[in-house]
Design an enzyme around this catalytic site. Structure first.
Site, PDB file in Angstrom:
ATOM      1  N   ASP A 185       0.822  -1.228   0.000  1.00 37.37           N
ATOM      2  CA  ASP A 185       0.000   0.000   0.000  1.00 37.37           C
ATOM      3  C   ASP A 185       0.850   1.269   0.000  1.00 37.37           C
ATOM      4  O   ASP A 185       0.431   2.310   0.515  1.00 37.37           O
ATOM      5  CB  ASP A 185      -0.938   0.041   1.225  1.00 37.37           C
ATOM      6  CG  ASP A 185      -1.785  -1.199   1.343  1.00 37.37           C
ATOM      7  OD1 ASP A 185      -2.274  -1.656   0.297  1.00 37.37           O
ATOM      8  OD2 ASP A 185      -1.947  -1.711   2.465  1.00 37.37           O
ATOM      9  N   GLY A 198       0.772   1.772  -7.436  1.00 38.27           N
ATOM     10  CA  GLY A 198      -0.134   1.915  -8.578  1.00 38.27           C
ATOM     11  C   GLY A 198      -0.016   3.295  -9.203  1.00 38.27           C
ATOM     12  O   GLY A 198       0.080   3.426 -10.422  1.00 38.27           O
ATOM     13  N   ASN A 236      -5.759  -9.918  -4.461  1.00 36.24           N
ATOM     14  CA  ASN A 236      -5.644  -9.306  -3.128  1.00 36.24           C
ATOM     15  C   ASN A 236      -4.950  -7.953  -3.225  1.00 36.24           C
ATOM     16  O   ASN A 236      -4.905  -7.207  -2.259  1.00 36.24           O
ATOM     17  CB  ASN A 236      -4.885 -10.223  -2.155  1.00 36.24           C
ATOM     18  CG  ASN A 236      -3.538 -10.678  -2.686  1.00 36.24           C
ATOM     19  OD1 ASN A 236      -3.321 -10.684  -3.894  1.00 36.24           O
ATOM     20  ND2 ASN A 236      -2.648 -11.055  -1.805  1.00 36.24           N
ATOM     21  N   ALA A 237      -4.391  -7.634  -4.393  1.00 40.47           N
ATOM     22  CA  ALA A 237      -3.780  -6.314  -4.570  1.00 40.47           C
ATOM     23  C   ALA A 237      -4.876  -5.263  -4.663  1.00 40.47           C
ATOM     24  O   ALA A 237      -5.997  -5.567  -5.079  1.00 40.47           O
ATOM     25  CB  ALA A 237      -2.955  -6.291  -5.853  1.00 40.47           C
ATOM     26  N   GLY A 238      -4.561  -4.050  -4.277  1.00 38.95           N
ATOM     27  CA  GLY A 238      -5.510  -2.952  -4.444  1.00 38.95           C
ATOM     28  C   GLY A 238      -4.739  -1.712  -4.814  1.00 38.95           C
ATOM     29  O   GLY A 238      -4.431  -0.899  -3.970  1.00 38.95           O
ATOM     30  N   HIS A 239      -4.376  -1.620  -6.098  1.00 46.83           N
ATOM     31  CA  HIS A 239      -3.587  -0.470  -6.527  1.00 46.83           C
ATOM     32  C   HIS A 239      -4.541   0.646  -6.944  1.00 46.83           C
ATOM     33  O   HIS A 239      -5.308   0.483  -7.889  1.00 46.83           O
ATOM     34  CB  HIS A 239      -2.673  -0.860  -7.694  1.00 46.83           C
ATOM     35  CG  HIS A 239      -1.643  -1.886  -7.315  1.00 46.83           C
ATOM     36  ND1 HIS A 239      -0.802  -2.464  -8.204  1.00 46.83           N
ATOM     37  CD2 HIS A 239      -1.324  -2.412  -6.113  1.00 46.83           C
ATOM     38  CE1 HIS A 239      -0.003  -3.324  -7.579  1.00 46.83           C
ATOM     39  NE2 HIS A 239      -0.316  -3.311  -6.307  1.00 46.83           N
ATOM     40  N   THR A 261      -6.787 -11.514   3.266  1.00 42.79           N
ATOM     41  CA  THR A 261      -7.771 -10.760   2.485  1.00 42.79           C
ATOM     42  C   THR A 261      -8.906 -11.669   2.013  1.00 42.79           C
ATOM     43  O   THR A 261      -9.847 -11.207   1.377  1.00 42.79           O
ATOM     44  CB  THR A 261      -7.119 -10.128   1.244  1.00 42.79           C
ATOM     45  OG1 THR A 261      -6.418 -11.155   0.545  1.00 42.79           O
ATOM     46  CG2 THR A 261      -6.165  -9.013   1.604  1.00 42.79           C
ATOM     47  N   ARG A 278     -10.513  -2.304   5.035  1.00 41.06           N
ATOM     48  CA  ARG A 278     -10.109  -2.416   6.444  1.00 41.06           C
ATOM     49  C   ARG A 278      -9.233  -1.233   6.852  1.00 41.06           C
ATOM     50  O   ARG A 278      -8.384  -0.788   6.062  1.00 41.06           O
ATOM     51  CB  ARG A 278      -9.260  -3.687   6.656  1.00 41.06           C
ATOM     52  CG  ARG A 278     -10.083  -4.946   6.705  1.00 41.06           C
ATOM     53  CD  ARG A 278      -9.213  -6.127   7.059  1.00 41.06           C
ATOM     54  NE  ARG A 278      -8.310  -6.483   5.979  1.00 41.06           N
ATOM     55  CZ  ARG A 278      -7.474  -7.520   6.012  1.00 41.06           C
ATOM     56  NH1 ARG A 278      -7.383  -8.268   7.080  1.00 41.06           N
ATOM     57  NH2 ARG A 278      -6.716  -7.808   4.986  1.00 41.06           N
ATOM     58  N   PRO A 279      -9.399  -0.733   8.112  1.00 39.56           N
ATOM     59  CA  PRO A 279      -8.492   0.330   8.555  1.00 39.56           C
ATOM     60  C   PRO A 279      -7.061  -0.210   8.614  1.00 39.56           C
ATOM     61  O   PRO A 279      -6.834  -1.327   9.072  1.00 39.56           O
ATOM     62  CB  PRO A 279      -8.989   0.686   9.965  1.00 39.56           C
ATOM     63  CG  PRO A 279     -10.033  -0.293  10.312  1.00 39.56           C
ATOM     64  CD  PRO A 279     -10.374  -1.114   9.117  1.00 39.56           C
ATOM     65  N   GLY A 293       0.398  14.087  -3.591  1.00 35.47           N
ATOM     66  CA  GLY A 293      -1.046  13.944  -3.774  1.00 35.47           C
ATOM     67  C   GLY A 293      -1.314  12.701  -4.603  1.00 35.47           C
ATOM     68  O   GLY A 293      -0.400  12.186  -5.254  1.00 35.47           O
TER      69      GLY A 293
HETATM   70  P1  GDP Z   1      -0.446   0.400  -3.789  1.00 31.29           P
HETATM   71  O1  GDP Z   1      -1.160  -0.871  -3.511  1.00 31.29           O
HETATM   72  O2  GDP Z   1       0.992   0.376  -3.416  1.00 31.29           O
HETATM   73  O3  GDP Z   1      -0.665   0.906  -5.186  1.00 31.29           O
HETATM   74  O4  GDP Z   1      -1.089   1.473  -2.826  1.00 31.29           O
HETATM   75  P2  GDP Z   1      -2.645   1.701  -2.527  1.00 31.29           P
HETATM   76  O5  GDP Z   1      -3.317   2.129  -3.748  1.00 31.29           O
HETATM   77  O6  GDP Z   1      -3.197   0.550  -1.778  1.00 31.29           O
HETATM   78  O7  GDP Z   1      -2.571   2.856  -1.450  1.00 31.29           O
HETATM   79  C1  GDP Z   1      -2.059   4.092  -1.739  1.00 31.29           C
HETATM   80  C2  GDP Z   1      -3.179   5.116  -1.521  1.00 31.29           C
HETATM   81  O8  GDP Z   1      -2.599   6.383  -1.366  1.00 31.29           O
HETATM   82  C3  GDP Z   1      -4.120   5.252  -2.698  1.00 31.29           C
HETATM   83  O9  GDP Z   1      -5.394   5.575  -2.232  1.00 31.29           O
HETATM   84  C4  GDP Z   1      -3.525   6.405  -3.501  1.00 31.29           C
HETATM   85  O10 GDP Z   1      -4.491   7.116  -4.270  1.00 31.29           O
HETATM   86  C5  GDP Z   1      -3.026   7.274  -2.397  1.00 31.29           C
HETATM   87  N1  GDP Z   1      -1.832   8.052  -2.720  1.00 31.29           N
HETATM   88  C6  GDP Z   1      -0.755   7.673  -3.448  1.00 31.29           C
HETATM   89  N2  GDP Z   1       0.179   8.649  -3.426  1.00 31.29           N
HETATM   90  C7  GDP Z   1      -0.335   9.653  -2.651  1.00 31.29           C
HETATM   91  C8  GDP Z   1       0.171  10.912  -2.219  1.00 31.29           C
HETATM   92  O11 GDP Z   1       1.284  11.316  -2.516  1.00 31.29           O
HETATM   93  N3  GDP Z   1      -0.657  11.644  -1.406  1.00 31.29           N
HETATM   94  C9  GDP Z   1      -1.879  11.235  -1.029  1.00 31.29           C
HETATM   95  N4  GDP Z   1      -2.599  12.009  -0.226  1.00 31.29           N
HETATM   96  N5  GDP Z   1      -2.378  10.044  -1.418  1.00 31.29           N
HETATM   97  C10 GDP Z   1      -1.611   9.275  -2.214  1.00 31.29           C
END
Ligand code: GDP
Length: 425
Positions: free
Chosen positions: A13, A17, A38-41, A130, A304-305, A415
């Site tokens: 996480d 992605g 189980n990934a959630g990008h 998951t 999940r938190p 962001g």
């Molecule tokens: P991944 O599984 O590694 O791709 O990561 P996830 O998608 O599970 O979790 C990353 C979360 O952080 C997602 O909701 C993204 O939209 C968000 N995100 C990624 N980079 C940033 C950032 O620089 N700032 C903020 N506020 N959110 C971000």
């Protein structure tokens, strides 16, 4: 760009992605090399907010070939639904831009069920799975009982493999978990319903990648989860069932002789973790609540938190080493903007001894975090696009982590949007 892996440094996480989505148009092929749905990008772009479980994050770039590699495990129904969801948003998905390795493994309905029964059996010792069937299917793969995607094109061998799997599974299901046996015909029908539409996407991944390589095209390897969840080097047994390491990318993609030239390790400006297992310095109470809310730290696949903690240097240094990262992307810097000061875990104290090493898993339960505190910047940085425009305290934070981890932080994400990225020279 040369062949590049985008990988997680920590517990997953980290924001891989969004990094893959950012770079995908510079690569001819984006390939997922391990894991399953189980990934959630999460990728935010012109198609809105998208949670990708199986599809590579290059799927939004129409010229890019997206490959589900040989090391991936594919829930057929889930993949159909994911493709359908994106098509409804106008994303182009055809057998030209989506390819599936014929050696990838099928996840069948029995696998999520077995995942659930096993977690129930474990009770308070459960892993926090998951429940997508990932651990049972990788177990079956190594027991040589699983079905490969290419079986879809060979109906007779599909039936033989399925019969063998079901005879064996029913013993486990009935005698081990006290459940009703599964029905061969029903599973076969399920496979045809959800597998047959995927046949046009099947390919020999090795051939595809070799021809891309021979014509000088560059390949991006997209990892799922992070180094600390690696089956071999992570916090076993609280790991994934596959290897998210860049070193596994050539094997998992479908062409073991491919070279990974660059490894971009993605790490958050603080720490999060989903599921059970040791998590040094885990925050509780108000601090945890504030950080979780500021970062919207809820799982993309499960809701999940997430467990939260401050930036962990021993864990990040270990993950960086495991991944062989040549550059780091520090994500979610904007989330820390509310803090007056920011603690960073710089070492662990294990049974009275201070160490910078990430220890063997049981010792993690005894490790206490040793913090240094840095000043916060207390202003909105989400609109900043040039490194020198960041407040000094934010730059100091980046450079502190860079120096302690020992790897250049080339990308700073402020962001979730595609362009909310600072690239340092
Ligand atoms: P991944 O599984 O590694 O791709 O990561 P996830 O998608 O599970 O979790 C990353 C979360 O952080 C997602 O909701 C993204 O939209 C968000 N995100 C990624 N980079 C940033 C950032 O620089 N700032 C903020 N506020 N959110 C971000």
């Amino acid at each position: 760009m040369s062949n590049t892996a985008i990988v997680g440094i920590n517990w997953g996480d980290e924001g891989k992605g969004r990094m893959v989505d950012y770079f995908a148009n510079q690569f001819e092929v984006v390939v997922r090399y391990q894991g399953g749905n189980n990934a959630g990008h999460t990728v935010i772009n012109e198609y809105g907010k998208n949670a990708l479980n199986l599809l590579p994050s290059g799927i939004f770039r129409p010229e890019t070939i997206n490959l589900l590699g040989t090391g991936v495990v594919i829930d057929l129904k889930h993949l159909n639904e994911e493709i359908g969801r994106l098509r409804e948003k106008g994303v182009k998905i055809t057998p030209e831009n989506l390819k599936i390795s014929d050696r990838a493994i099928m996840v069948l309905p029995i696998h999520p069920l077995q995942d659930k029964w096993e977690e129930l059996r474990l009770g308070k010792d459960s892993f926090g799975s998951t429940l997508r069937g990932i651990s049972p299917i990788y177990g079956d793969k190594y027991m040589k009982k699983a079905l490969q995607m290419g079986d879809l094109k060979h109906p007779e061998s599909l039936k033989t493999h399925l019969r063998r799997l079901i005879d064996w599974k029913n013993d486990i299901i009935v005698k081990g978990y006290g459940q009703e046996p599964i029905n061969y015909d029903e599973v076969l029908e399920w496979i045809h319903t959800y597998g047959d539409p995927l046949i046009p996407y099947l390919c020999d991944a090795g051939e595809l990648l070799e021809s891309a390589e021979n014509s000088g095209k560059s390949i991006m390897f997209e990892a799922q989860l992070g180094a600390l969840r690696d089956i071999n080097y992570g916090i076993y047994p609280f790991t994934s069932s596959s290897s998210p390491l860049a070193a596994n990318a050539p094997v998992g993609c479908g062409l073991p002789s491919l070279k990974v030239d660059e490894v971009i390790g993605v790490t958050k400006a603080y720490s999060t973790c989903v599921g059970e297992g040791p998590f040094v310095g885990e925050l509780k109470g108000q601090d945890a609540h504030d950080l979780r809310e500021a970062g919207a730290e809820y799982g993309a696949a499960t809701g999940r938190p997430r467990r939260v903690a401050w930036m962990d240097i021993p864990a990040t240094r270990y993950g960086t080493k495991l991944q062989g990262a040549t550059a780091l992307a520090l994500t979610k810097m904007d989330v820390l903007s509310y803090l007056d000061e920011i603690p960073v875990c710089v070492a662990y104290k294990v049974r009275g001894e201070v160490t910078g090493r990430f220890p063997y898993t049981p010792d993690l339960y005894e490790a206490e975090p040793v913090y240094e505190t840095l000043p916060g910047w207390k202003c909105d940085i989400s609109g900043v696009r040039k490194y020198e425009d960041l407040p000094k305290a934010a730059r100091d934070y980046v450079e502190f982590i860079e120096e302690r981890v020992g790897c250049p932080i080339t990308y700073v994400s402020v962001g979730p949007e595609r362009d909310a990225l600072i690239i340092r020279d």
